[in-house]
Write an enzyme that holds these catalytic residues in place. Structure first.
Site, PDB file in Angstrom:
ATOM      1  CG  ASP A   1     -31.236   2.970  29.027  1.00 29.00           C
ATOM      2  OD1 ASP A   1     -31.948   3.427  29.952  1.00 29.00           O
ATOM      3  OD2 ASP A   1     -31.095   1.749  28.832  1.00 29.00           O
TER       4      ASP A   1
ATOM      5  NE  ARG B   1      -0.384  -0.278   4.974  1.00 31.86           N
ATOM      6  CZ  ARG B   1      -0.487   0.546   6.010  1.00 31.86           C
ATOM      7  NH1 ARG B   1      -1.322   1.565   5.940  1.00 31.86           N
ATOM      8  NH2 ARG B   1       0.208   0.369   7.111  1.00 31.86           N
TER       9      ARG B   1
ATOM     10  CD  GLU C   1       0.598   2.120  14.636  1.00 34.30           C
ATOM     11  OE1 GLU C   1      -0.318   1.357  14.301  1.00 34.30           O
ATOM     12  OE2 GLU C   1       1.424   2.578  13.810  1.00 34.30           O
TER      13      GLU C   1
END
Length: 893
Positions: free
Chosen positions: A691, A501, A511
């Site tokens: 809720d 890619r 990271e």
């Protein structure tokens, strides 16, 4: 009263994954001689079903003769009297009643016929116009109703199971209103009024600088008023505190009894009273029947949080700043600080605003009203224009060579360079670079949840490195000690020599190397010139302490979604809901624990909850916050849909509150602040929770809150009308059907704060019956026990959170609410960094024995879930209406 409760039982190790569920309760329980259940000791607070799930196929009064005919005058009087007393209709304009009359149907039943049965769902509200009926609870008569009585009104709100049976004693006629008709009419009425109010507000000059949120809040807060022909609306000489907009009819405007003009629909008067609190300069008299909407200064202050003039100036400054090609690059909080620091001046025509020979770049000037001209009369700057925004970034500047003058009545904002830099934190160019770097760091998953102060510290540790075309930035299988964020250019990623890619601007790689001692898993090569921000592991460790690193490691582990169902082993059952079963599971290799919720496809098809599951998945995929439960992955097979969730080791908040007995002010601050940051996070993603209550909050093993159960959450686009949530925690605007937004969650937070401090909920604490609870909520009789009489700050923040005006609950925004005096000594950064002393730390049980047993057993997941599905009790619910089959609805699971 028995209510369906899908709370997962078991030990303190339990995690909450409650399913959407209904309440088995209606008005009739208030007619019984019932014993009240203390909400401080009994866990019986079930949420109302979400209408997205679909409606039950139910028939009320199956043997009735049903006629669609006009009401007689006598019948209309009876029906009018009944609905006028009912809280559901109390907030609707009286003129809308004819709409209801036209849509009601006449039911005729002979003696000893069933109207509806206990524990069955219903859709109709009835008003008796002749005859008598009896109310039976568990086959015992508890009441007799006769002409003018009404019953079944909760069916107009939601799918609730009838808590009593109703049977005719003699021939009976009734007029009935069905839920869908009621909700449709209410929505039409409120939408029409709301849209009209919005349109009016947007045409009024003094409101044109308000934000969309402020305009919506005003539209919601406007009150309707009617005046008869000849009636005086405003009296000359009186002090004014109301602003009026004419919706229908026309009025005379009179000065000293002399007619000045006539005003009609769309025109307004009294605006000066909002700003200056001065005397009325004219009288206003209705020519014919007049309908107005209006708002008073006090209510306006509650809604907008400050004086209108100040709000208008602040909004005007923000509009100008955001139009500047340079200043709009600043962060929102920096712009707000600038807006607060700007000095406002009102100038007469011809005044010199910027004298000749003033050095450029020393000040920023913002035109808020009027215009600036040069000595030749040419316009230099008009409304919302800024002078000096480009020059303030430069150190060397020339002088202005002519006077700059106000051309008319001028309002101008001024800020010096020093004040400007104090607001943003340094010289503009440096700050813009820091902002860009901070924004990029927030894109990195492992840094996304760090507090702003930690991000700022990390940004200062960043270095910039340049790479030429085809230069290797990192190499596969080499040791890594830095994370890279692309500042410009493109890089190609190769794995085992094969390009996989390309990544470009603001993407990142490496990271994991700052948290784990791992070799590089790919080679990254510059494709053209590339600039990267680089953060070394050493710099990272200097800034981020061990506790935060531990949290980051947990988050990054949860991002590992390369898991298959076959890699998991079931440890134990956590609980059963209406539609699904939840198990604790363990990864067979790394021993990591997860929660697995499985929903059988037969139930999905039977109850048509496909859209609900899609929505729940879409909402959960947006959640990546340490205090919000995380969805790891979804699975599907021919039998089921599966949600693999983060497993929260801890205790549910309901039980924690009762374990703590007394909750101090410091403790309540901690819990409320934690929940407020959770709500801020989900609201920023256009999600309303709907809720919020202790049963849906976990206290994790470190003592911090974790928001769970997004079954009733919704992605908002405007307002919504569904009546969902637990009755004691529902905001008033939900009950009355006026449409609502994110502020309903703030109301629920106010209920929780009251419960923490006072030991019970503020409205309907001793009630089980939703009808009685709703009435108590709408009455909003907020009182406090004697033992907190001196805790004025807490009482003030509770009163604000439980304000009738939705926007007043935050004072304009959650950021404003965080600045409430009650939080004066609270450290929001320490909360985000988990440095605060927690009020309660749950005792965590050792599960290693159960985990090892499950791994040794190595049973198939399918077999264990099938056994639990067979054990599940048969549902009481009737079948739902048949819908068209949804093809490929689960394609993304």
């Amino acid at each position: 009263m028995d209510s369906v409760n899908t709370k997962f039982s078991s030990s303190d190790e339990e995690s909450i994954a409650q399913e959407i569920h209904a309440v088995e309760e209606t008005r009739f329980s208030r007619q019984k001689s019932k014993s009240c259940i203390s909400r401080s000791t009994v866990k019986n607070r079930t949420a109302i079903i979400d209408e997205r799930v679909g409606s039950y196929l139910s028939i009320d009064a199956p043997n009735a003769l049903i006629e669609e005919i006009p009401m007689s005058g006598q019948e209309k009087d009876i029906v009018y009297s009944a609905i006028n007393k009912n809280f559901l209709f109390r907030n609707l304009p009286e003129e809308s009643y004819n709409l209801f009359f036209s849509q009601m149907k006449k039911y005729t039943l002979d003696a000893l016929e069933i109207v509806f049965e206990q524990s069955h769902p219903g859709r109709n509200f009835f008003i008796i116009t002749s005859g008598r009926i009896e109310v039976l609870s568990n086959q015992k008569q508890v009441n007799i109703l006769t002409v003018g009585d009404s019953f079944g009104e909760l069916a107009l709100l939601h799918d609730s199971l009838r808590s009593a049976s109703v049977k005719t004693l003699e021939r009976v006629t009734m007029w009935s209103l069905e839920r869908n008709v009621f909700r449709k009419i209410v929505k039409i009425i409120n939408d029409q009024n709301y849209e009209e109010n919005l349109q009016f507000i947007e045409t009024i000059p003094i409101f044109q600088t308000l934000t969309k949120l402020q305009i919506e809040a005003l539209a919601y807060s406007l009150s309707s008023m009617t005046f008869k022909a000849g009636e005086k609306i405003v009296n000359e000489g009186d002090l004014g505190d109301l602003f009026y907009i004419i919706k229908d009819g026309s009025v005379y405007c009179l000065e000293e009894g002399r007619e000045i003009k006539i005003m009609a629909k769309g025109e307004f008067f009294g605006e000066q009273a909002l700003i200056y609190n001065n005397e009325r300069t004219a009288s206003i008299v209705a020519i014919d029947n007049v309908k107005c909407v209006g708002i008073g200064r006090e209510k306006l202050s509650k809604v907008l949080g400050n004086h209108l003039e100040h709000i208008i100036y602040q909004n005007s400054i923000m509009i100008a700043l955001e139009r500047s090609s340079i200043l709009r690059l600043l962060k929102k909080d920096q712009l707000l600080r600038i807006a607060d620091a700007i000095h406002i001046s009102k100038c007469l025509p011809g005044e010199i605003i910027i004298p000749k020979n003033t050095r450029k770049g020393l000040f920023i000037f913002i035109v808020l009203n009027g215009s600036l001209i040069d000595e030749n009369g040419s316009i230099i700057a008009k409304k919302f224009c800024i002078i000096g925004d480009k020059e303030i970034r430069l150190s060397e500047q020339e002088n202005i060579n002519e006077d700059i003058i106000s051309s008319n009545d001028l309002i101008i904002g001024t800020i010096s360079k020093q004040e400007f830099e104090d607001c943003i934190g340094g010289p503009l160019d440096q700050v813009l670079i820091m902002n860009e770097a901070t924004s990029c760091l927030k894109r990195v998953n492992i840094f996304r949840c760090l507090s702003d102060d930690k991000l700022q510290l990390l940004v200062r540790e960043l270095s910039v490195q340049e790479y030429f075309h085809q230069e290797i930035i990192v190499e596969q299988n080499s040791s890594g000690d830095s994370i890279f964020i692309i500042r410009s250019g493109t890089v190609d990623v190769f794995k085992d020599g094969v390009r996989t890619r390309s990544i470009t601007l603001y993407d990142y790689f490496g990271e994991r190397s700052v948290l784990f001692d791992e070799v590089r898993t790919a080679t990254v090569i510059a494709n053209g010139p590339v600039s990267c921000w680089v953060l070394s592991k050493e710099s990272f460790l200097n800034v981020i302490d061990a506790m935060i690193r531990e949290q980051l490691v947990k988050r990054i582990e949860l991002q590992d979604n390369n898991i298959s169902l076959s890699e998991l082993a079931i440890v134990k059952l956590l609980g059963r809901g209406r539609f699904g079963i939840v198990h604790l599971v363990v990864h067979k290799d790394n021993k990591r624990l997860y929660m697995l919720k499985s929903i059988n496809r037969k139930k999905i098809e039977e109850y048509h909850i496909q859209e609900n599951l899609i929505l729940e998945r879409n909402i959960l995929l947006q959640m990546d916050h340490p205090n919000v439960i995380k969805l790891v992955k979804t699975f599907k097979d021919i039998k089921r849909i599966y949600f693999l969730m983060e497993y929260v080791r801890g205790m549910d908040f309901f039980d924690v509150i009762r374990r703590m007995n007394e909750v101090t002010e410091q403790n309540s601050q901690f819990f409320v602040a934690s929940l407020l940051t959770n709500l801020e996070y989900i609201h920023e993603r256009s999600i309303v929770y709907r809720d919020l209550r202790p049963e849906n909050i976990m206290i994790d093993e470190d003592g911090y809150t974790k928001l769970t159960n997004f079954g009733l959450a919704k992605i908002l686009n405007g307002r919504t009308y569904s009546i969902v949530g637990a009755p004691h925690y529902i905001a008033p605007e939900v009950i009355v059907g006026k449409g609502y937004s994110y502020a309903v969650d703030i109301w629920s937070l106010g209920i929780i704060l009251y419960e923490l401090i006072c030991g019970g909920v503020p409205f309907g604490d001793s009630e089980d019956d939703p009808y009685c609870i709703y009435e108590a909520v709408l009455q909003r009789n907020l009182t406090f026990p004697n033992f907190i009489s001196n805790r004025t700050a807490e009482k003030a923040v509770i009163a604000q959170l439980l304000s009738e005006d939705p926007l007043a609950r935050t004072g304009g925004s959650i950021e404003k609410l965080k600045q409430h005096s009650w939080f004066n000594n609270f450290s929001w950064d320490d909360l985000m960094n988990r440095k605060l002393e927690v009020p309660f730390k749950p005792k965590v049980l050792d599960l290693s024995r159960e985990i090892n047993k499950s791994l040794m057993r190595n049973s198939e997941i399918d077999n264990i879930i099938t056994i639990e599905e067979e054990k599940a009790r048969p549902t009481k619910l009737k079948c739902r209406k048949k819908k068209d089959a949804q093809v490929n609805w689960d394609i993304e699971f």
